[in-house]
Scaffold this motif. Structure first.
Motif, PDB file in Angstrom:
ATOM      1  N   GLU A   1     -19.893  -9.826  22.975  1.00  0.00           N
ATOM      2  CA  GLU A   1     -19.802  -9.726  21.514  1.00  0.00           C
ATOM      3  C   GLU A   1     -21.166  -9.912  20.861  1.00  0.00           C
ATOM      4  N   LEU A   2     -22.018 -10.742  21.486  1.00  0.00           N
ATOM      5  CA  LEU A   2     -23.352 -10.965  20.915  1.00  0.00           C
ATOM      6  C   LEU A   2     -24.167  -9.678  20.873  1.00  0.00           C
ATOM      7  N   ASP A   3     -23.852  -8.741  21.788  1.00  0.00           N
ATOM      8  CA  ASP A   3     -24.575  -7.460  21.812  1.00  0.00           C
ATOM      9  C   ASP A   3     -24.053  -6.479  20.773  1.00  0.00           C
ATOM     10  N   PHE A   4     -22.911  -6.831  20.169  1.00  0.00           N
ATOM     11  CA  PHE A   4     -22.312  -5.916  19.191  1.00  0.00           C
ATOM     12  C   PHE A   4     -22.052  -6.624  17.858  1.00  0.00           C
ATOM     13  N   THR A   5     -22.973  -7.522  17.492  1.00  0.00           N
ATOM     14  CA  THR A   5     -22.776  -8.306  16.269  1.00  0.00           C
ATOM     15  C   THR A   5     -22.702  -7.424  15.028  1.00  0.00           C
ATOM     16  N   GLU A   6     -23.481  -6.363  15.003  1.00  0.00           N
ATOM     17  CA  GLU A   6     -23.493  -5.502  13.811  1.00  0.00           C
ATOM     18  C   GLU A   6     -22.197  -4.708  13.673  1.00  0.00           C
ATOM     19  N   GLU A   7     -21.534  -4.401  14.770  1.00  0.00           N
ATOM     20  CA  GLU A   7     -20.282  -3.639  14.720  1.00  0.00           C
ATOM     21  C   GLU A   7     -19.070  -4.530  14.419  1.00  0.00           C
ATOM     22  N   ASP A   8     -19.265  -5.874  14.438  1.00  0.00           N
ATOM     23  CA  ASP A   8     -18.175  -6.815  14.172  1.00  0.00           C
ATOM     24  C   ASP A   8     -16.976  -6.568  15.090  1.00  0.00           C
ATOM     25  N   VAL A   9     -17.268  -6.455  16.396  1.00  0.00           N
ATOM     26  CA  VAL A   9     -16.231  -6.207  17.398  1.00  0.00           C
ATOM     27  C   VAL A   9     -15.867  -7.533  18.071  1.00  0.00           C
ATOM     28  N   GLU A  10     -14.567  -7.757  18.317  1.00  0.00           N
ATOM     29  CA  GLU A  10     -14.112  -8.970  19.008  1.00  0.00           C
ATOM     30  C   GLU A  10     -13.519  -8.594  20.360  1.00  0.00           C
ATOM     31  N   PHE A  11     -14.204  -9.017  21.420  1.00  0.00           N
ATOM     32  CA  PHE A  11     -13.725  -8.751  22.777  1.00  0.00           C
ATOM     33  C   PHE A  11     -12.885  -9.909  23.318  1.00  0.00           C
ATOM     34  N   ALA A  12     -13.106 -11.108  22.779  1.00  0.00           N
ATOM     35  CA  ALA A  12     -12.414 -12.303  23.267  1.00  0.00           C
ATOM     36  C   ALA A  12     -11.583 -12.898  22.149  1.00  0.00           C
ATOM     37  N   SER A  13     -10.280 -12.948  22.350  1.00  0.00           N
ATOM     38  CA  SER A  13      -9.380 -13.520  21.351  1.00  0.00           C
ATOM     39  C   SER A  13      -9.634 -15.019  21.238  1.00  0.00           C
ATOM     40  N   ARG A  14      -9.896 -15.487  20.019  1.00  0.00           N
ATOM     41  CA  ARG A  14     -10.148 -16.916  19.813  1.00  0.00           C
ATOM     42  C   ARG A  14      -8.895 -17.741  20.116  1.00  0.00           C
ATOM     43  N   ASP A  15      -7.733 -17.209  19.841  1.00  0.00           N
ATOM     44  CA  ASP A  15      -6.486 -17.927  20.156  1.00  0.00           C
ATOM     45  C   ASP A  15      -6.316 -18.072  21.659  1.00  0.00           C
ATOM     46  N   ASP A  16      -6.614 -16.994  22.396  1.00  0.00           N
ATOM     47  CA  ASP A  16      -6.510 -17.055  23.855  1.00  0.00           C
ATOM     48  C   ASP A  16      -7.544 -18.021  24.429  1.00  0.00           C
ATOM     49  N   LEU A  17      -8.740 -18.027  23.837  1.00  0.00           N
ATOM     50  CA  LEU A  17      -9.787 -18.942  24.301  1.00  0.00           C
ATOM     51  C   LEU A  17      -9.353 -20.388  24.084  1.00  0.00           C
ATOM     52  N   ARG A  18      -8.744 -20.683  22.944  1.00  0.00           N
ATOM     53  CA  ARG A  18      -8.273 -22.033  22.662  1.00  0.00           C
ATOM     54  C   ARG A  18      -7.208 -22.459  23.683  1.00  0.00           C
ATOM     55  N   ILE A  19      -6.273 -21.563  23.964  1.00  0.00           N
ATOM     56  CA  ILE A  19      -5.218 -21.868  24.940  1.00  0.00           C
ATOM     57  C   ILE A  19      -5.828 -22.169  26.308  1.00  0.00           C
ATOM     58  N   LEU A  20      -6.824 -21.350  26.701  1.00  0.00           N
ATOM     59  CA  LEU A  20      -7.477 -21.552  27.997  1.00  0.00           C
ATOM     60  C   LEU A  20      -8.209 -22.888  28.048  1.00  0.00           C
ATOM     61  N   VAL A  21      -8.992 -23.176  27.003  1.00  0.00           N
ATOM     62  CA  VAL A  21      -9.779 -24.411  26.987  1.00  0.00           C
ATOM     63  C   VAL A  21      -8.864 -25.629  27.010  1.00  0.00           C
ATOM     64  N   GLU A  22      -7.774 -25.593  26.263  1.00  0.00           N
ATOM     65  CA  GLU A  22      -6.826 -26.712  26.272  1.00  0.00           C
ATOM     66  C   GLU A  22      -6.190 -26.885  27.654  1.00  0.00           C
ATOM     67  N   LYS A  23      -5.910 -25.774  28.315  1.00  0.00           N
ATOM     68  CA  LYS A  23      -5.372 -25.824  29.679  1.00  0.00           C
ATOM     69  C   LYS A  23      -6.396 -26.435  30.636  1.00  0.00           C
ATOM     70  N   LEU A  24      -7.652 -25.989  30.527  1.00  0.00           N
ATOM     71  CA  LEU A  24      -8.702 -26.518  31.397  1.00  0.00           C
ATOM     72  C   LEU A  24      -8.919 -28.006  31.147  1.00  0.00           C
ATOM     73  N   LEU A  25      -8.841 -28.403  29.883  1.00  0.00           N
ATOM     74  CA  LEU A  25      -9.024 -29.818  29.550  1.00  0.00           C
ATOM     75  C   LEU A  25      -7.956 -30.682  30.216  1.00  0.00           C
ATOM     76  N   ARG A  26      -6.729 -30.188  30.260  1.00  0.00           N
ATOM     77  CA  ARG A  26      -5.661 -30.957  30.898  1.00  0.00           C
ATOM     78  C   ARG A  26      -5.957 -31.162  32.385  1.00  0.00           C
ATOM     79  N   VAL A  27      -6.437 -30.098  33.039  1.00  0.00           N
ATOM     80  CA  VAL A  27      -6.761 -30.204  34.471  1.00  0.00           C
ATOM     81  C   VAL A  27      -7.940 -31.152  34.681  1.00  0.00           C
ATOM     82  N   VAL A  28      -8.984 -31.005  33.853  1.00  0.00           N
ATOM     83  CA  VAL A  28     -10.167 -31.857  33.968  1.00  0.00           C
ATOM     84  C   VAL A  28      -9.795 -33.317  33.724  1.00  0.00           C
ATOM     85  N   GLU A  29      -8.942 -33.567  32.741  1.00  0.00           N
ATOM     86  CA  GLU A  29      -8.505 -34.942  32.447  1.00  0.00           C
ATOM     87  C   GLU A  29      -7.771 -35.544  33.638  1.00  0.00           C
ATOM     88  N   GLN A  30      -6.930 -34.741  34.289  1.00  0.00           N
ATOM     89  CA  GLN A  30      -6.201 -35.229  35.464  1.00  0.00           C
ATOM     90  C   GLN A  30      -7.171 -35.596  36.588  1.00  0.00           C
TER      91      GLN A  30
END
Length: 460
Positions: A180-209
């Motif tokens: 996305e950083l390479d396409f800042t002027e086109e305002d394109v989103e390749f990574a869903s922020r909602d999906d990223l949040r779900i993933l990070v929260e999942k990873l945090l649970r594993v890391v916490e364990q």
């Protein structure tokens, strides 16, 4: 010290078995020229014409002088521990013979190995990752069933698999954010922020364990610090001797005999417990005894388990209740152990059972009911995760990297909440990947490797 490239090309040699006189000793060589060098001093079959994983009988000679009759084992690259040519020479265990063989092979071109250099070469050559390499050292030093199984699980890649899975999932999103950083002027989103949040929260649970497992992993690896505490003459030293099955501590009818603390290790159910017999807790004007009581309080605060021992014939309910309240305020797991049950008043025993039904009644002097005590001790050490094969973190370096990973992942969530720009978001994701990579060795430095492998024994 870190290895220079030229050193990595050397053929190294070291004694692989413990120092001292024994029936046999094993001298290990590793490197491209290992078989060639061994062949120069071995009289028997031509080692350079033999197949891998074969053993050959012959003699080691310095020109015409026979040093010893030996067995030589061949492991041809890449089918060896280091993925290099490896030769293991089994000699008689004389220190003179060992030194003569090593000295002879050094004169032919081998170099004495640095601490942990064989395992370091195995890591550098892709035999296993850094976490697995560290598990080799843990396996060598394991002195209980629990520490052995934890090391075996890590060496076989159990922990590494968990970390690799975390990194793989995060790398995908990191690459999308970078794109996305390479396409800042086109305002394109390749990574869903909602999906990223779900993933990070999942990873945090594993890391916490994994982080929370370190307390268990630490006691599995280093032993459970356990303090026997109570009034003078409660039978603390007698109990320690009974558990050890030897006369380690001085036993006397004179109160205050134990002025300092006595420590020893006991293997209970495959777990090492580091027991400490402490000075009796009481008010005293004796300066030396008072110092011992002070140290007892310090030991209790640092313990993972306390055995509160009291004499059924010399303690009343008021005193017991007061001691139990103090221990509960201390916040450390403890067991109530009533000693000298064979001499106790049955009415008092019944009263105590009603007030504190979890009390364990023993006779340390007659070694009665000690099996119940050791069973309850094991129950307080939460081995459920370990017994079911869950990954247990035992290494302080891994624990530190995981806590840094957790903070970086929390920073990613904060960035999502505050809708920071992609470059800041990518920075926090890269930091998470960096700390995870430090564990398995995808991200490493020469200084880190030198620090890890310098703690290994020479010959491993």
């Amino acid at each position: 010290m870190a290895l220079h490239f030229s050193q990595k090309e050397d053929t190294i040699i070291a004694l692989a078995t413990p120092q001292g006189v024994g029936a046999i000793a094993v001298i290990r060589l590793s490197g491209n020229n290992a078989i060639k060098l061994a062949n120069q001093v071995f009289y028997g079959k031509d080692l350079e014409k033999q197949e891998s994983h074969t053993i050959h009988f012959g003699t080691i000679r310095d020109e015409k002088r026979v040093i010893d009759e030996v067995l030589v084992s061949l492991f041809i690259a890449p089918k060896s521990f280091t993925k290099e040519n490896v030769v293991e020479i089994s000699t008689h265990g004389s220190s003179y013979i060992i030194n003569q063989v090593i000295k002879l092979l050094v004169s032919k071109g081998a170099r004495p190995a640095l601490p942990g250099e064989f395992t370091q070469r195995a890591f550098l050559n892709g035999q296993f990752d850094l976490a697995q390499a560290e598990a080799v050292a843990d396996l060598i030093h394991s002195d209980s069933e629990a520490s052995h199984q934890a090391a075996m699980n890590q060496m076989r890649g159990g922990f590494s698999g968990e970390i690799a899975s975390l990194r793989t999932e995060l790398i995908h999103f990191a690459s999308m954010i970078e794109l996305e950083l390479d396409f800042t002027e086109e305002d394109v989103e390749f990574a869903s922020r909602d999906d990223l949040r779900i993933l990070v929260e999942k990873l945090l649970r594993v890391v916490e364990q994994l982080i929370s497992s370190f307390d268990l992993g630490n006691v599995i690896k280093n032993g459970v610090p356990t303090v026997i505490a109570g009034k003078p003459n409660a039978g603390k030293s007698t109990l320690l001797n009974a558990l050890l099955k030897e006369e380690k501590a001085i036993v006397s009818d004179i109160a205050g005999t134990t002025r300092d603390f006595i420590e020893d290790e006991i293997n209970i159910g495959g777990v090492i417990f580091r027991f400490t017999d402490t000075a009796g807790i009481r008010e005293t004007t004796d300066v030396l005894e008072a110092m011992g009581v002070s140290r007892t309080h310090e030991k209790m605060k640092a313990a993972s388990l306390i055995l509160y021992l009291f004499d059924l014939g010399d303690t009343d309910m008021v005193e017991i209740s007061k001691d139990i309240n103090k221990l509960e305020n201390l916040g450390i797991p403890f067991l109530k152990v009533a000693n000298k049950v064979d001499k106790a008043n049955p009415l008092f025993v019944n009263e105590l059972k009603k007030s504190y039904p979890d009390t364990i009644f023993i006779s340390a002097g007659k070694k009665e009911n000690l099996e119940t005590l050791t069973s309850r001790i094991l129950e307080l050490v939460n081995l459920d995760k370990f017994r079911t094969g869950n990954t247990i973190v035992t290494n302080i370096r891994h624990y530190d990297s995981l806590t840094r990973t957790r903070q970086s992942l929390l920073d990613v969530l904060t960035g999502l909440d505050e809708e920071v720009t992609n470059d800041f978001l990518a920075m926090d994701i890269r930091r998470s990947l960096h700390f995870l990579g430090e564990i398995t060795g995808e991200i490493t430095t020469d200084d880190l490797l030198a620090n890890i492998f310098s703690k290994f024994c020479i010959g491993k």
